[in-house]
Design a protein around this motif. Structure first.
Motif, PDB file in Angstrom:
ATOM      1  N   LEU A  60       0.388  -0.825   0.298  1.00 26.41           N
ATOM      2  CA  LEU A  60       0.196   0.194   0.180  1.00 26.41           C
ATOM      3  C   LEU A  60       0.906   1.153  -0.113  1.00 26.41           C
ATOM      4  N   PHE A  61       2.066   1.554   0.741  1.00 28.10           N
ATOM      5  CA  PHE A  61       2.499   2.650   0.859  1.00 28.10           C
ATOM      6  C   PHE A  61       3.716   2.529  -0.404  1.00 28.10           C
ATOM      7  N   ARG A  62       3.572   1.527  -0.837  1.00 31.93           N
ATOM      8  CA  ARG A  62       4.395   1.667  -2.421  1.00 31.93           C
ATOM      9  C   ARG A  62       3.729   2.091  -3.075  1.00 31.93           C
ATOM     10  N   ALA A  63       2.510   1.903  -3.587  1.00 24.33           N
ATOM     11  CA  ALA A  63       1.740   1.875  -4.284  1.00 24.33           C
ATOM     12  C   ALA A  63       1.344   3.722  -4.568  1.00 24.33           C
ATOM     13  N   ALA A  64       1.335   4.021  -2.927  1.00 23.25           N
ATOM     14  CA  ALA A  64       1.075   5.500  -2.872  1.00 23.25           C
ATOM     15  C   ALA A  64       1.852   6.063  -2.640  1.00 23.25           C
ATOM     16  N   GLU A  65       3.386   5.838  -3.357  1.00 17.82           N
ATOM     17  CA  GLU A  65       4.874   6.425  -3.288  1.00 17.82           C
ATOM     18  C   GLU A  65       4.645   6.508  -4.614  1.00 17.82           C
ATOM     19  N   GLY A  66       4.548   5.699  -5.658  1.00 15.83           N
ATOM     20  CA  GLY A  66       4.755   5.611  -6.857  1.00 15.83           C
ATOM     21  C   GLY A  66       4.146   5.563  -7.736  1.00 15.83           C
ATOM     22  N   ASP A  67       4.081   6.375  -8.554  1.00 14.32           N
ATOM     23  CA  ASP A  67       3.712   6.918 -10.293  1.00 14.32           C
ATOM     24  C   ASP A  67       3.214   5.481 -10.698  1.00 14.32           C
ATOM     25  N   TYR A  68       2.351   4.199  -9.897  1.00 16.56           N
ATOM     26  CA  TYR A  68       1.832   3.244 -11.081  1.00 16.56           C
ATOM     27  C   TYR A  68       0.937   3.762 -12.106  1.00 16.56           C
ATOM     28  N   ASP A  69       0.363   2.702 -12.795  1.00 19.04           N
ATOM     29  CA  ASP A  69      -0.979   2.697 -14.164  1.00 19.04           C
ATOM     30  C   ASP A  69      -1.073   1.835 -13.333  1.00 19.04           C
ATOM     31  N   LEU A  70      -0.799   0.982 -12.639  1.00 15.77           N
ATOM     32  CA  LEU A  70      -1.091  -0.655 -12.523  1.00 15.77           C
ATOM     33  C   LEU A  70      -1.593  -1.349 -11.077  1.00 15.77           C
ATOM     34  N   VAL A  71      -2.212  -1.785 -10.594  1.00 16.30           N
ATOM     35  CA  VAL A  71      -1.256  -2.604  -9.537  1.00 16.30           C
ATOM     36  C   VAL A  71      -2.064  -4.173  -9.896  1.00 16.30           C
ATOM     37  N   MET A  72      -1.562  -4.769  -9.868  1.00 13.94           N
ATOM     38  CA  MET A  72      -1.769  -6.204  -9.904  1.00 13.94           C
ATOM     39  C   MET A  72      -1.873  -6.994  -8.120  1.00 13.94           C
ATOM     40  N   VAL A  73      -2.173  -7.518  -8.054  1.00 10.12           N
ATOM     41  CA  VAL A  73      -2.113  -8.600  -7.042  1.00 10.12           C
ATOM     42  C   VAL A  73      -3.099  -9.626  -6.882  1.00 10.12           C
ATOM     43  N   SER A  74      -1.951 -10.929  -6.408  1.00 11.13           N
ATOM     44  CA  SER A  74      -2.221 -12.003  -5.713  1.00 11.13           C
ATOM     45  C   SER A  74      -3.585 -12.385  -5.081  1.00 11.13           C
ATOM     46  N   LEU A  75      -4.446 -13.417  -5.135  1.00  8.70           N
ATOM     47  CA  LEU A  75      -6.138 -13.967  -4.299  1.00  8.70           C
ATOM     48  C   LEU A  75      -4.874 -15.126  -3.599  1.00  8.70           C
ATOM     49  N   GLY A  76      -3.988 -15.062  -3.626  1.00 12.63           N
ATOM     50  CA  GLY A  76      -3.068 -16.603  -2.934  1.00 12.63           C
ATOM     51  C   GLY A  76      -2.234 -16.023  -2.214  1.00 12.63           C
ATOM     52  N   LEU A  77      -2.183 -14.273  -1.946  1.00 18.46           N
ATOM     53  CA  LEU A  77      -0.942 -14.218  -1.043  1.00 18.46           C
ATOM     54  C   LEU A  77      -0.831 -14.620   0.816  1.00 18.46           C
ATOM     55  N   SER A  78       0.014 -15.434   1.057  1.00 20.07           N
ATOM     56  CA  SER A  78       0.006 -16.358   1.992  1.00 20.07           C
ATOM     57  C   SER A  78       0.165 -14.822   4.039  1.00 20.07           C
ATOM     58  N   ASP A  79      -0.774 -15.919   4.378  1.00 13.72           N
ATOM     59  CA  ASP A  79      -0.297 -14.591   5.692  1.00 13.72           C
ATOM     60  C   ASP A  79      -1.337 -13.604   6.202  1.00 13.72           C
ATOM     61  N   PHE A  80      -1.474 -12.635   4.610  1.00 17.06           N
ATOM     62  CA  PHE A  80      -2.478 -11.950   4.050  1.00 17.06           C
ATOM     63  C   PHE A  80      -3.705 -11.651   3.731  1.00 17.06           C
ATOM     64  N   ASP A  81      -4.555 -10.376   3.402  1.00 20.40           N
ATOM     65  CA  ASP A  81      -5.469 -10.818   3.344  1.00 20.40           C
ATOM     66  C   ASP A  81      -5.509  -9.919   2.413  1.00 20.40           C
ATOM     67  N   PRO A  82      -5.877 -10.175   0.551  1.00 22.97           N
ATOM     68  CA  PRO A  82      -5.118  -9.095  -0.426  1.00 22.97           C
ATOM     69  C   PRO A  82      -6.513  -8.730  -0.203  1.00 22.97           C
ATOM     70  N   LEU A  83      -8.027  -9.280  -0.251  1.00 26.74           N
ATOM     71  CA  LEU A  83      -8.788  -8.386  -0.243  1.00 26.74           C
ATOM     72  C   LEU A  83      -9.099  -7.061   0.829  1.00 26.74           C
ATOM     73  N   ARG A  84      -7.912  -7.685   1.729  1.00 29.83           N
ATOM     74  CA  ARG A  84      -7.836  -6.136   1.750  1.00 29.83           C
ATOM     75  C   ARG A  84      -7.100  -4.887   1.670  1.00 29.83           C
ATOM     76  N   LEU A  85      -6.525  -5.883   1.045  1.00 27.28           N
ATOM     77  CA  LEU A  85      -5.157  -5.164   0.244  1.00 27.28           C
ATOM     78  C   LEU A  85      -5.871  -4.153  -0.808  1.00 27.28           C
ATOM     79  N   CYS A  86      -7.520  -4.784  -1.558  1.00 25.46           N
ATOM     80  CA  CYS A  86      -7.402  -3.924  -2.217  1.00 25.46           C
ATOM     81  C   CYS A  86      -8.224  -2.794  -1.633  1.00 25.46           C
TER      82      CYS A  86
END
Length: 457
Positions: free
Chosen positions: A191-217
């Motif tokens: 989240l911090f990296r996405a906020a600080e960087g000038d990105y055009d797209l974030v790709m998020v894996s729903l298979g993250l271990s030990d973290f809820d990817p839906l919370r990140l979305c």
């Protein structure tokens, strides 16, 4: 959420089935049985999203979609292709034609409604920006709608959030030939990296271990700096529930494993195009707002801006018991400059005068072009003594060096007359203060010009 959905299919039974499903979710449904009919409805702005069959006689769905996306007037309308074709090559062909999504028959009701709602929500966010862009185009600004049609969607900056090396390495390798790809394996930092960087797209894996990817979305949609950043989720086929949930909370698109490289490339390009389109719309609105309050010749604030802010500054000074001074400036014998050297030379003098004026005042001072050769400086927290010093500095800077004209081929002497007024006691009438400064300017002109005169009140 209410929206008008255009269902395009040459088979009446299919039309009735989709119409019934969408009407049950309170969507307003219009129908068309051919590509040309769909184009006509879209050009008349009679729908918010299109559900488009591929296999139609005459103009098929691919060609219909291409024409919709090639037309600046309809480019913004989301298109979901609904068809019995289920091969990856068919999806890629549809995405390359400009489709926003590709659903295979028989369509899951929940998936259909979720995708329609998601795409309509994004379109409605853009509609006001698009309408303002059309208005600004009419006053001579660049047209972001035409630029959107020409956008390639290549050379994007992509952030991949995936903690499985085998997964993110394949994704990065497939995309790096056309995009700049960065990988974040620590979801907590994404989240911090996405906020600080000038990105055009974030790709998020729903298979993250030990973290809820839906919370990140959800966090990406909550934070102001990432709210408009496209999110593409990557899911396993059996993880349909979380996939649909991710779309419901704001993800823009998805990919199912095993990932087809061509489909991924097409979906990424689509999202990069959309992000840049929205960014252009926002830039266009910002520019049009600036044009509304900025003098086009000098770059200073215009009279409209001055009139809307002077009253507020005077009121604030009165409430806080602080001084406020106003300078009204008029370039001496400016008409003679235009008559002798031409209006182009007059414009050069005005631009140079504005530059010298801006360099002579503080950042908190409000500098405006009132009209013609007349300017105003509003100085918060400034008494008459300090304002007199600033006014003399302006006068000396104007008179001290000749003004270049004719693109520097020659130079002429220019002077300025300045009238000053200070807010008196509990005075909260901005017009009265401005009028007193204007009267002082009149005395400066009458007494010989090239001087500073303080209002006698």
């Amino acid at each position: 959420m209410t929206a008008r959905v255009l269902v395009v299919d040459d088979i009446l039974a299919n039309v009735k089935l989709l119409e019934a499903r969408l009407s049950a979710e309170y969507f307003d449904v219009v129908t068309a049985s051919s590509g040309p009919e769909a184009l006509s409805i879209c050009e008349r702005a009679q729908c918010d999203i299109v559900l488009l069959d591929v296999m139609m006689p005459g103009m098929d769905g691919f060609e219909t979609c291409r024409r919709l996306k090639a037309n600046p007037a309809t480019h913004h309308i989301p298109v979901i292709m609904v068809t019995a074709l289920d091969q990856p090559a068919d999806r890629v062909k549809g995405l390359e034609a400009g489709a926003d999504d590709f659903l295979t028959k028989p369509v899951n009701d929940f998936a259909l409604v979720t995708r329609v709602r998601s795409l309509v929500r994004l379109k409605m966010m853009q509609d006001e920006l698009r309408m303002r862009a059309v208005t600004s185009r009419e006053i001579g600004m660049r047209d972001p709608l035409l630029e959107a049609v020409a956008e390639s969607g290549l050379d994007g900056r992509i952030l991949v959030v995936d903690d499985r090396a085998s997964s993110h390495e394949r994704i990065a390798q497939a995309l790096r030939s056309h995009h700049k790809v960065e990988v974040e394996t620590r979801p907590q930092e994404a989240l911090f990296r996405a906020a600080e960087g000038d990105y055009d797209l974030v790709m998020v894996s729903l298979g993250l271990s030990d973290f809820d990817p839906l919370r990140l979305c959800s966090q990406l949609r909550t934070l102001d700096r990432t709210r408009g950043l496209p999110v593409l989720v990557v899911a396993e086929p059996e993880d349909e529930a979380r996939l649909l949930r991710s779309l419901d909370i704001g993800a823009n698109d998805y990919l199912l494993r095993p990932i087809d490289r061509n489909e991924m490339a097409a979906r990424v390009r689509t999202q990069v195009r959309k992000k840049r389109y929205t960014a252009r719309l926002r830039d266009n609105v910002q520019q049009s707002m600036e044009m509304a309050i900025t003098d086009g010749l000098t770059g200073l604030h215009n009279r409209r801006y001055m009139e809307s802010h002077l009253g507020t500054l005077v009121e604030q000074a009165s409430m806080r018991g602080k001084p406020l001074s106003v300078l009204v400036l008029d370039i001496d014998y400016f008409k003679a400059v235009n008559d002798t050297y031409g209006h182009d030379a007059g414009d050069e003098v005005l631009r140079e005068f504005a530059q010298r004026l801006r360099k002579s005042v503080r950042g908190i001072d409000l500098v405006c072009r009132l009209g013609g050769e007349e300017f105003v400086v509003i100085m918060p927290d400034t008494d008459a003594g300090v304002a007199s010093i600033v006014a003399e500095r302006i006068r000396n800077r104007v008179a001290g060096d000749p003004f270049p004209i004719n693109k520097g081929a020659r130079a002429i002497d220019v002077t300025v007359s300045i009238g000053m007024a200070q807010r008196q006691g509990s005075d909260v009438d901005a017009e009265v203060i401005l009028k007193r400064a204007d009267q002082a300017l009149y005395r400066a002109k009458r007494d010989g010009r090239n001087r500073v005169v303080l209002d006698a009140a």
